[in-house]
Design an enzyme around this catalytic site. Structure first.
Site, PDB file in Angstrom:
ATOM      1  N   HIS A  66     -59.586  -1.461  14.404  1.00  0.00           N
ATOM      2  CA  HIS A  66     -59.121  -2.809  14.769  1.00  0.00           C
ATOM      3  C   HIS A  66     -57.704  -3.057  14.255  1.00  0.00           C
ATOM      4  CE1 HIS A  66     -59.825  -5.026  10.900  1.00  0.00           C
ATOM      5  NE2 HIS A  66     -60.869  -4.253  10.757  1.00  0.00           N
ATOM      6  N   ASP A 170     -57.415  -2.970   5.296  1.00  0.00           N
ATOM      7  CA  ASP A 170     -58.454  -3.234   6.283  1.00  0.00           C
ATOM      8  C   ASP A 170     -57.751  -3.928   7.439  1.00  0.00           C
ATOM      9  OD1 ASP A 170     -60.546  -4.148   7.813  1.00  0.00           O
ATOM     10  OD2 ASP A 170     -61.223  -5.651   6.385  1.00  0.00           O
ATOM     11  N   GLU A 202     -61.228  -8.264  15.737  1.00  0.00           N
ATOM     12  CA  GLU A 202     -62.431  -7.788  15.037  1.00  0.00           C
ATOM     13  C   GLU A 202     -62.875  -8.778  13.971  1.00  0.00           C
ATOM     14  OE1 GLU A 202     -64.744  -5.597  11.842  1.00  0.00           O
ATOM     15  OE2 GLU A 202     -62.871  -6.694  11.669  1.00  0.00           O
ATOM     16  N   GLU A 203     -61.903  -9.307  13.238  1.00  0.00           N
ATOM     17  CA  GLU A 203     -62.210 -10.155  12.073  1.00  0.00           C
ATOM     18  C   GLU A 203     -62.858 -11.483  12.461  1.00  0.00           C
ATOM     19  OE1 GLU A 203     -62.171  -9.082   9.157  1.00  0.00           O
ATOM     20  OE2 GLU A 203     -60.640  -7.529   8.966  1.00  0.00           O
ATOM     21  N   ASP A 225     -62.600   2.171   9.960  1.00  0.00           N
ATOM     22  CA  ASP A 225     -62.419   0.883   9.298  1.00  0.00           C
ATOM     23  C   ASP A 225     -62.420   1.074   7.786  1.00  0.00           C
ATOM     24  OD1 ASP A 225     -62.087  -1.863   8.964  1.00  0.00           O
ATOM     25  OD2 ASP A 225     -63.648  -2.391  10.396  1.00  0.00           O
ATOM     26  N   HIS A 306     -59.262  -8.032   2.289  1.00  0.00           N
ATOM     27  CA  HIS A 306     -59.070  -9.450   2.629  1.00  0.00           C
ATOM     28  C   HIS A 306     -58.318 -10.221   1.540  1.00  0.00           C
ATOM     29  CE1 HIS A 306     -62.439  -9.531   5.924  1.00  0.00           C
ATOM     30  NE2 HIS A 306     -61.752  -8.407   5.927  1.00  0.00           N
TER      31      HIS A 306
HETATM   32 ZN   LIG Z   1     -62.060  -4.176   8.982  1.00  0.00          ZN
END
Ligand SMILES: [Zn+2]
Length: 344
Positions: A66, A170, A202-203, A225, A306
């Site tokens: 992603h 990520d 994706e998130e 990922d 994140h």
């Molecule tokens: Zn991810």
């Protein structure tokens, strides 16, 4: 350190929150173009490069990462010039204190700023960003509007020779690996039609994964990922290799594929570790598409995903790359057919 750090840095430092991934996707496209036969898009912005096989009955294998990252969307402006935001993806508001952010205005100008708050907050609704403006009028005059994107603003660095620290590892891990993979396989004849690409959104629920899967109709998919480390529970440890992700919130791994992944890591002489996750990846969406698609995740772990400073291990990256190349060189029609039989 055995990887193209300058390219990784370029890919990491691109701003690409969900729904606003075009600048990263076009950067990646420039590399894909050199190493593939065709570039294909869905209508949400996901993109794949096709490397055709000479085998007329070739099975289609999709390798997907992603392109989006977590961030914020402007939701309002206070009279003192502070900006209110809505989260894009899962972010703990209290990791933001003291951080820097960058905003893209409606006329595509970048404004660097800070998180205004200096003490613990109850939620993202209490978070304010400041870009050096003193009033609402000043903000609006600079074409900053509701819906604009805000990203973490951090430099990508190498530390201690074996670790990389950056925002959005990520999933820049996967984006970067997808480029390197096509490059490595450029002059290699594969038995499968290889689709390597990046999904959008994706998130916020693996939306681009669904549309690009519908476009490609793969026989098998491999999702790249980056998953959170949990060293306390020995579930994802930096430096311990590729994740054999047996279970997460939206997919139970295909047992035949996990065994295959383990075997390929062994052949490639790289470490791997079992992993269970409470989160999910694009694999969750892909494996339920059509009448079910063989799907495997090929992940590594990172500390502090994140946040503006996540960390991966260079050896983990190299292990994932080496074993993935082994796998793609090894995959053929009959093997993929056998994997399908594995669930009967
Ligand atoms: Zn991810």
């Amino acid at each position: 350190m055995g990887l193209n750090f300058n390219l990784l840095k370029k890919v990491c430092e691109c701003n690409s929150i969900s729904g606003d991934e075009q600048s990263l996707v076009s950067l990646i496209k420039e590399y894909y173009k050199e190493y593939s036969d065709e570039i294909i898009y869905d209508n949400l912005g996901s993109m794949v490069a096709l490397k055709k096989s000479r085998n007329k009955n070739a099975k289609k294998v999709l390798v997907l990462a992603h392109a989006d990252e977590v961030g914020f969307m402007v939701s309002g402006v206070d009279n003192n010039g502070d900006i209110r935001v809505n989260p894009i993806g899962g972010i703990n508001p209290n990791i933001l204190l003291g951080d820097r952010v960058v905003l893209k205005s409606s006329d595509n100008k970048l404004y660097r700023g800070i998180v205004s708050n200096s003490s613990v907050v109850d939620g993202i609704k209490d978070i304010r960003f400041n870009f050096g403006f003193d009033s609402k009028e000043e903000v609006l005059k600079n074409n900053i509007e509701i819906g604009n994107s805000v990203c973490f603003d951090r430099e990508t660095i190498k530390i201690n020779k074996k670790r990389i620290v950056s925002k959005a590892l990520d999933n820049r891990y996967g984006c970067f690996l997808s480029i390197e993979l096509l490059k490595e396989l450029k002059d290699v004849e594969l038995d499968v039609d290889l689709y390597v690409g990046v999904s959008v959104q994706e998130e916020v629920g693996c939306r681009g994964a669904l549309t690009i899967t519908n476009k490609v109709c793969p026989d098998m998919a491999i999702v790249l990922d980056c998953s959170p480390c949990d060293e306390k529970n020995k579930n994802g440890i930096l430096g311990k290799g590729v994740l054999l992700r047996v279970k997460d919130a939206n997919m139970l791994a295909f047992r035949s594929l996990i065994n295959y992944q383990k075997e390929m890591c062994k052949k490639a002489k790289v470490p791997c570790q079992y992993f269970v996750s409470y989160g999910g990846t694009d694999a969750g969406m892909i494996h339920k598409s059509f009448n079910g698609i063989l799907t495997l995740t090929h992940c590594i772990c990172a500390k502090n995903i994140h946040t503006s400073s996540s960390m991966i291990d260079v050896n983990d990256y190299n292990s994932a790359k080496k074993s993935l190349i082994y796998m793609l060189k090894d995959l053929h029609e009959e093997r993929i057919e056998n994997f399908k039989m594995g669930n009967r």
